[in-house]
Design a protein around this motif. Structure first.
Motif, mmCIF file in Angstrom:
data_model
loop_
_atom_site.group_PDB
_atom_site.id
_atom_site.type_symbol
_atom_site.label_atom_id
_atom_site.label_comp_id
_atom_site.label_asym_id
_atom_site.label_seq_id
_atom_site.Cartn_x
_atom_site.Cartn_y
_atom_site.Cartn_z
ATOM 1 N N ARG A 1 7.401 6.293 -4.323
ATOM 2 C CA ARG A 1 6.536 6.531 -3.171
ATOM 3 C C ARG A 1 6.911 5.593 -2.021
ATOM 4 O O ARG A 1 7.128 4.402 -2.241
ATOM 5 C CB ARG A 1 5.079 6.276 -3.537
ATOM 6 C CG ARG A 1 4.506 7.234 -4.555
ATOM 7 C CD ARG A 1 3.124 6.779 -4.966
ATOM 8 N NE ARG A 1 2.538 7.647 -5.987
ATOM 9 C CZ ARG A 1 1.440 7.364 -6.663
ATOM 10 N NH1 ARG A 1 0.802 6.216 -6.412
ATOM 11 N NH2 ARG A 1 0.966 8.199 -7.565
ATOM 12 N N PRO B 1 -7.107 -0.262 1.942
ATOM 13 C CA PRO B 1 -7.387 0.244 0.590
ATOM 14 C C PRO B 1 -6.508 -0.432 -0.472
ATOM 15 O O PRO B 1 -5.744 0.228 -1.182
ATOM 16 C CB PRO B 1 -7.081 1.734 0.721
ATOM 17 C CG PRO B 1 -6.034 1.816 1.775
ATOM 18 C CD PRO B 1 -6.377 0.729 2.755
ATOM 19 N N THR B 2 -6.604 -1.755 -0.551
ATOM 20 C CA THR B 2 -5.869 -2.495 -1.560
ATOM 21 C C THR B 2 -6.837 -3.079 -2.584
ATOM 22 O O THR B 2 -7.986 -3.383 -2.253
ATOM 23 C CB THR B 2 -5.039 -3.631 -0.929
ATOM 24 O OG1 THR B 2 -4.328 -4.327 -1.964
ATOM 25 C CG2 THR B 2 -5.926 -4.616 -0.195
ATOM 26 N N GLY C 1 5.983 3.167 0.875
ATOM 27 C CA GLY C 1 4.794 2.339 1.083
ATOM 28 C C GLY C 1 5.022 1.331 2.191
ATOM 29 O O GLY C 1 6.043 1.359 2.897
ATOM 30 N N LEU D 1 0.841 -1.202 0.000
ATOM 31 C CA LEU D 1 0.000 0.000 0.000
ATOM 32 C C LEU D 1 0.871 1.245 0.000
ATOM 33 O O LEU D 1 1.924 1.280 0.636
ATOM 34 C CB LEU D 1 -0.896 0.018 1.239
ATOM 35 C CG LEU D 1 -1.760 -1.237 1.492
ATOM 36 C CD1 LEU D 1 -2.131 -1.318 2.957
ATOM 37 C CD2 LEU D 1 -3.000 -1.192 0.629
ATOM 38 N N ASP D 2 0.396 2.272 -0.689
ATOM 39 C CA ASP D 2 1.071 3.565 -0.610
ATOM 40 C C ASP D 2 0.094 4.686 -0.270
ATOM 41 O O ASP D 2 0.434 5.861 -0.352
ATOM 42 C CB ASP D 2 1.807 3.882 -1.915
ATOM 43 C CG ASP D 2 0.874 3.994 -3.123
ATOM 44 O OD1 ASP D 2 -0.359 3.894 -2.928
ATOM 45 O OD2 ASP D 2 1.373 4.171 -4.242
ATOM 46 N N ASP D 3 -1.125 4.314 0.100
ATOM 47 C CA ASP D 3 -2.142 5.331 0.382
ATOM 48 C C ASP D 3 -2.932 5.013 1.641
ATOM 49 O O ASP D 3 -4.108 5.358 1.756
ATOM 50 C CB ASP D 3 -3.096 5.466 -0.796
ATOM 51 C CG ASP D 3 -3.787 4.151 -1.152
ATOM 52 O OD1 ASP D 3 -3.392 3.106 -0.603
ATOM 53 O OD2 ASP D 3 -4.724 4.180 -1.986
ATOM 54 N N THR D 4 -2.296 4.350 2.606
ATOM 55 C CA THR D 4 -2.999 4.013 3.843
ATOM 56 C C THR D 4 -2.533 4.912 4.984
ATOM 57 O O THR D 4 -1.399 5.408 4.986
ATOM 58 C CB THR D 4 -2.756 2.539 4.207
ATOM 59 O OG1 THR D 4 -3.548 2.193 5.328
ATOM 60 C CG2 THR D 4 -1.296 2.284 4.554
ATOM 61 N N THR D 5 -3.400 5.108 5.943
ATOM 62 C CA THR D 5 -3.047 5.896 7.131
ATOM 63 C C THR D 5 -2.634 4.973 8.261
ATOM 64 O O THR D 5 -2.910 3.759 8.239
ATOM 65 C CB THR D 5 -4.249 6.741 7.582
ATOM 66 O OG1 THR D 5 -5.286 5.866 8.049
ATOM 67 C CG2 THR D 5 -4.781 7.601 6.443
#
Length: 448
Positions: free
Chosen positions: A342, A368-369, A344, A308-312
């Motif tokens: 990015r 969010p995968t 991740g 993932l590169d867009d998780t909190t």
């Protein structure tokens, strides 16, 4: 270690197909017949013949029942003596595999297994069959397995018809030939000394099945009820590919469902259905030597991964807690570099094969995968044992790890250490030393 059995039911399963495959595998049919004749059953004879199914040689089981005498006054014999067959005819089970069991029945399903759902056989109360097994002198494991199978069928039918299991009238499995199939399979497993059984996911087929209570879509209600919790395969064909008897055998006997067997093949048996189809109308049974002895401390696991590169941080923490609560063996994340430079994170989940599907769904729902990778692995684990020790702060457990019978690891159980540290205002390392010192003192007092 005793051999294991893998049931390859890629094209379906019925009781007589499995019994034929086990005989083809090496079980002695004459010995099975001798044990069955000790039960209060109608007179019968068993035989097999070699047939070809899509150019594959397989064994076809034939059951011939004697002409039924006049009805007996009461009890199980009553059910045994009211057959309406002319018992030297061809008997098709009418369940997707047509097994030719030497009876002539007036109905058929599109794929013909050897036991129809209601083909003139007398109904039998589940309680009568279970009482017969309880009073029998069958080997203990045979009796236990057969009782569990008939109980599973009775419970499934009871849920469908809203009846107590003991009061259920068993249509298909109340027939003589199906009783022979089920108990015969259990006797064959005993003859082959099989402890552990695995099987492939199960196909059910499609169409309409003719039952005692009317026409129902395939799978029949009892079959689907018995297949709860069992993975279904994507193979499809017209007709009933899995019978209620076949489903009950899988439900009770199979420890794990896997597409491929694990171990070294020793022998292979093929049980045939009665008709030729576009697919091989066979069931395959594989006798396997278990993995090497060193694998006694090794377990098979499934590894699930996503990056993932867009998780909190909150999403990640919540997902890891949820995965552990859902039965993951371990969960961890590793910083990685991803495309477009990015930063991740790689999320890794270790799971038992049985929990892999549920944990895969959990990953997809909580993070969010858009995909999860899955791979099979194994891990060698130390044999673990716990000992409780008493310290000045209270009791705590110590975890001991053994390799080939030798103690190689000692650690204070974290949750106990944390509990004592909080209660007494001590640091974790202080409590750990106290617990391990207490264990050492206890151990020294036990040694000569």
């Amino acid at each position: 270690m005793t051999p294991t059995l893998h049931i390859d039911c890629t094209f379906g399963i019925a009781g007589d197909m499995l019994l034929a495959a086990l005989v083809d595998l090496g079980a002695d049919l004459d010995a099975i017949s001798a044990e069955l004749r000790k039960l209060p059953l109608d007179d019968f004879s068993l035989s097999t013949q070699n047939v070809m199914r899509c150019a594959i040689r397989a064994r076809l089981l034939n059951i011939t029942l004697a002409q039924a005498p006049e009805p007996a006054p009461e009890g199980l014999a009553q059910y045994h003596t009211t057959h309406e067959h002319s018992h030297t005819h061809s008997h098709s089970h009418s369940h997707g595999h047509s097994h030719d069991h030497s009876h002539d029945h007036a109905h058929s399903h599109s794929h013909d297994h050897s036991h129809g759902h209601d083909h003139g056989h007398p109904q039998r109360l589940a309680g009568d069959i279970l009482a017969m097994l309880a009073a029998s002198h069958l080997p203990p494991r045979v009796k236990q397995r057969a009782t569990a199978i008939f109980s599973a069928i009775a419970e499934a039918e009871g849920r469908i018809h809203d009846l107590p299991p003991q009061a259920v009238h068993l249509h298909e499995v109340g027939a003589m030939d199906s009783i022979i199939d089920i108990i015969g399979v259990c006797l064959a497993l005993e003859a082959l000394d099989i402890d552990t059984i695995t099987a492939t996911p199960v196909p059910v087929g499609h169409g309409v099945v003719d039952m005692a209570h009317g026409n129902f879509p395939i799978p029949a209600p009892a079959t689907l009820e018995l297949l709860k919790g069992i993975p279904l395969s994507s193979f499809d064909a017209q007709g009933e590919l899995t019978t209620p008897t076949g489903a009950a055998l899988l439900k009770v006997l199979v420890e794990r469902f896997t597409p491929t067997p694990q171990g070294t093949p020793l022998a292979i048996g093929y049980g045939a259905g009665n008709r030729e189809f576009a697919h091989p109308n066979v069931l395959r049974a594989v006798r396997l030597a278990p993995p090497e002895e060193e694998d006694a401390d090794r377990e098979h696991i499934t590894v699930l991964e996503c990056q993932l590169d867009d998780t909190t941080g909150e999403q990640l923490g919540f997902a890891l807690e949820t995965l552990l609560a859902e039965g993951a063996l371990d969960v961890f994340h590793t910083p990685i570099g991803m495309k477009k430079s990015r930063p991740g994170v790689l999320v890794s989940v270790l799971a038992t094969p049985e929990r892999a599907d549920a944990l895969e769904h959990c990953l997809l729902k909580t993070l969010p995968t858009f995909g999860v990778r899955r791979s099979a692995a194994s891990r060698r684990i130390l044999v673990r044992r716990f000992e409780e020790v008493t310290t000045e702060l209270g009791t705590a457990n110590v975890k001991l790890g053994y390799l080939n019978g030798h103690l190689v690891r000692v650690s204070a159980e974290y949750e106990d250490v944390a509990r004592l540290a909080r209660a007494h205002g001590r640091s974790i390392d202080q409590v750990q030393r106290l617990v391990l010192n207490a264990w050492e003192q206890t151990r020294s007092t036990r040694q000569p």
